[in-house]
Motif scaffolding. Structure first.
Motif, PDB file in Angstrom:
ATOM      1  N   ILE A  41       0.842  -1.188   0.000  1.00 62.11           N
ATOM      2  CA  ILE A  41       0.000   0.000   0.000  1.00 62.11           C
ATOM      3  C   ILE A  41       0.882   1.245   0.000  1.00 62.11           C
ATOM      4  N   SER A  42       1.959   1.230   0.753  1.00 59.91           N
ATOM      5  CA  SER A  42       2.870   2.378   0.791  1.00 59.91           C
ATOM      6  C   SER A  42       3.434   2.686  -0.587  1.00 59.91           C
ATOM      7  N   GLU A  43       3.848   1.654  -1.315  1.00 60.45           N
ATOM      8  CA  GLU A  43       4.397   1.873  -2.662  1.00 60.45           C
ATOM      9  C   GLU A  43       3.338   2.445  -3.590  1.00 60.45           C
ATOM     10  N   LEU A  44       2.119   1.939  -3.472  1.00 65.68           N
ATOM     11  CA  LEU A  44       1.039   2.409  -4.327  1.00 65.68           C
ATOM     12  C   LEU A  44       0.715   3.880  -4.034  1.00 65.68           C
ATOM     13  N   ILE A  45       0.643   4.235  -2.761  1.00 65.92           N
ATOM     14  CA  ILE A  45       0.370   5.619  -2.388  1.00 65.92           C
ATOM     15  C   ILE A  45       1.515   6.524  -2.816  1.00 65.92           C
ATOM     16  N   ASP A  46       2.750   6.082  -2.608  1.00 71.99           N
ATOM     17  CA  ASP A  46       3.908   6.872  -3.011  1.00 71.99           C
ATOM     18  C   ASP A  46       3.860   7.174  -4.503  1.00 71.99           C
ATOM     19  N   GLU A  47       3.548   6.171  -5.308  1.00 75.19           N
ATOM     20  CA  GLU A  47       3.479   6.376  -6.752  1.00 75.19           C
ATOM     21  C   GLU A  47       2.332   7.309  -7.118  1.00 75.19           C
ATOM     22  N   ALA A  48       1.190   7.185  -6.436  1.00 73.49           N
ATOM     23  CA  ALA A  48       0.050   8.051  -6.714  1.00 73.49           C
ATOM     24  C   ALA A  48       0.382   9.510  -6.389  1.00 73.49           C
ATOM     25  N   VAL A  49       1.072   9.736  -5.286  1.00 73.28           N
ATOM     26  CA  VAL A  49       1.443  11.100  -4.908  1.00 73.28           C
ATOM     27  C   VAL A  49       2.458  11.658  -5.893  1.00 73.28           C
ATOM     28  N   ARG A  50       3.410  10.834  -6.322  1.00 71.19           N
ATOM     29  CA  ARG A  50       4.381  11.287  -7.322  1.00 71.19           C
ATOM     30  C   ARG A  50       3.683  11.681  -8.625  1.00 71.19           C
ATOM     31  N   LEU A  51       2.718  10.880  -9.046  1.00 75.38           N
ATOM     32  CA  LEU A  51       1.954  11.184 -10.258  1.00 75.38           C
ATOM     33  C   LEU A  51       1.203  12.497 -10.097  1.00 75.38           C
ATOM     34  N   LEU A  52       0.579  12.698  -8.952  1.00 74.88           N
ATOM     35  CA  LEU A  52      -0.145  13.936  -8.685  1.00 74.88           C
ATOM     36  C   LEU A  52       0.794  15.137  -8.745  1.00 74.88           C
ATOM     37  N   MET A  53       1.971  15.001  -8.169  1.00 73.74           N
ATOM     38  CA  MET A  53       2.920  16.120  -8.178  1.00 73.74           C
ATOM     39  C   MET A  53       3.473  16.372  -9.574  1.00 73.74           C
ATOM     40  N   ARG A  54       3.670  15.306 -10.387  1.00 74.00           N
ATOM     41  CA  ARG A  54       4.098  15.516 -11.779  1.00 74.00           C
ATOM     42  C   ARG A  54       3.033  16.280 -12.552  1.00 74.00           C
ATOM     43  N   ASP A  56       0.840  18.344 -11.260  1.00 68.71           N
ATOM     44  CA  ASP A  56       0.899  19.727 -10.771  1.00 68.71           C
ATOM     45  C   ASP A  56       2.035  20.487 -11.443  1.00 68.71           C
ATOM     46  N   GLN A  57       3.182  19.859 -11.568  1.00 66.47           N
ATOM     47  CA  GLN A  57       4.335  20.503 -12.198  1.00 66.47           C
ATOM     48  C   GLN A  57       4.023  20.845 -13.654  1.00 66.47           C
ATOM     49  N   GLU A  58       3.378  19.934 -14.361  1.00 67.92           N
ATOM     50  CA  GLU A  58       2.993  20.204 -15.749  1.00 67.92           C
ATOM     51  C   GLU A  58       2.004  21.362 -15.821  1.00 67.92           C
ATOM     52  N   ASP A  59       1.036  21.389 -14.897  1.00 68.08           N
ATOM     53  CA  ASP A  59       0.056  22.472 -14.877  1.00 68.08           C
ATOM     54  C   ASP A  59       0.729  23.811 -14.612  1.00 68.08           C
ATOM     55  N   LEU A  60       1.640  23.838 -13.648  1.00 71.73           N
ATOM     56  CA  LEU A  60       2.349  25.080 -13.335  1.00 71.73           C
ATOM     57  C   LEU A  60       3.194  25.552 -14.510  1.00 71.73           C
ATOM     58  N   ALA A  61       3.808  24.615 -15.221  1.00 71.86           N
ATOM     59  CA  ALA A  61       4.596  24.976 -16.398  1.00 71.86           C
ATOM     60  C   ALA A  61       3.700  25.578 -17.476  1.00 71.86           C
ATOM     61  N   ALA A  62       2.516  24.999 -17.667  1.00 71.78           N
ATOM     62  CA  ALA A  62       1.586  25.524 -18.670  1.00 71.78           C
ATOM     63  C   ALA A  62       1.130  26.928 -18.295  1.00 71.78           C
ATOM     64  N   VAL A  63       0.839  27.155 -17.026  1.00 72.81           N
ATOM     65  CA  VAL A  63       0.427  28.482 -16.571  1.00 72.81           C
ATOM     66  C   VAL A  63       1.566  29.472 -16.777  1.00 72.81           C
ATOM     67  N   SER A  64       2.765  29.052 -16.466  1.00 67.23           N
ATOM     68  CA  SER A  64       3.934  29.919 -16.615  1.00 67.23           C
ATOM     69  C   SER A  64       4.144  30.316 -18.076  1.00 67.23           C
ATOM     70  N   GLN A  65       3.943  29.372 -18.989  1.00 64.83           N
ATOM     71  CA  GLN A  65       4.115  29.658 -20.417  1.00 64.83           C
ATOM     72  C   GLN A  65       3.088  30.672 -20.918  1.00 64.83           C
ATOM     73  N   ARG A  66       1.930  30.723 -20.257  1.00 64.33           N
ATOM     74  CA  ARG A  66       0.858  31.606 -20.710  1.00 64.33           C
ATOM     75  C   ARG A  66       0.787  32.901 -19.897  1.00 64.33           C
ATOM     76  N   ALA A  67       1.786  33.139 -19.052  1.00 64.25           N
ATOM     77  CA  ALA A  67       1.756  34.282 -18.134  1.00 64.25           C
ATOM     78  C   ALA A  67       1.655  35.616 -18.848  1.00 64.25           C
ATOM     79  N   ASN A  68       2.190  35.735 -20.048  1.00 59.73           N
ATOM     80  CA  ASN A  68       2.198  37.018 -20.760  1.00 59.73           C
ATOM     81  C   ASN A  68       1.030  37.187 -21.725  1.00 59.73           C
ATOM     82  N   GLU A  69       0.118  36.232 -21.736  1.00 62.35           N
ATOM     83  CA  GLU A  69      -1.050  36.372 -22.603  1.00 62.35           C
ATOM     84  C   GLU A  69      -1.977  37.442 -22.045  1.00 62.35           C
TER      85      GLU A  69
END
Length: 87
Positions: A41-54, A56-69
């Motif tokens: 269960i720990s491994e499964l949760i760890d992987e799920a949290v890592r996926l969630l954070m990845r 989030d990172q992609e979302d933040l990058a997309a927002v950053s790219q559109r900051a000057n629109e």
């Protein structure tokens, strides 16, 4: 034996412990999912949290790219949609 060694290596790399509480039905589903994937269960949760954070990172990058629109207000957006026959 290889799976046990991988689990031991994974567990030894963990540096922090947390207690997480789940609703009983969610916990049962989590146990079944972990067992079917041959993971703890720990491994499964760890992987799920890592996926969630990845994600989030992609979302933040997309927002950053559109900051000057240019920004548009909600009212202006509605007016534009109406003027183009969209609403």
């Amino acid at each position: 034996m290889l799976l046990l060694n991988q689990w031991a290596i994974t567990m030894s790399n963990l540096s922090k412990r947390s207690t997480v509480y789940f609703e009983p039905d969610i916990h049962q589903a989590l146990k079944m999912r972990a067992a079917s994937a041959h993971l703890s269960i720990s491994e499964l949760i760890d992987e799920a949290v890592r996926l969630l954070m990845r994600e989030d990172q992609e979302d933040l990058a997309a927002v950053s790219q559109r900051a000057n629109e240019p920004e548009i207000s909600y009212e202006d957006l509605l007016n534009d949609l109406k003027s183009h026959g969209k609403i």
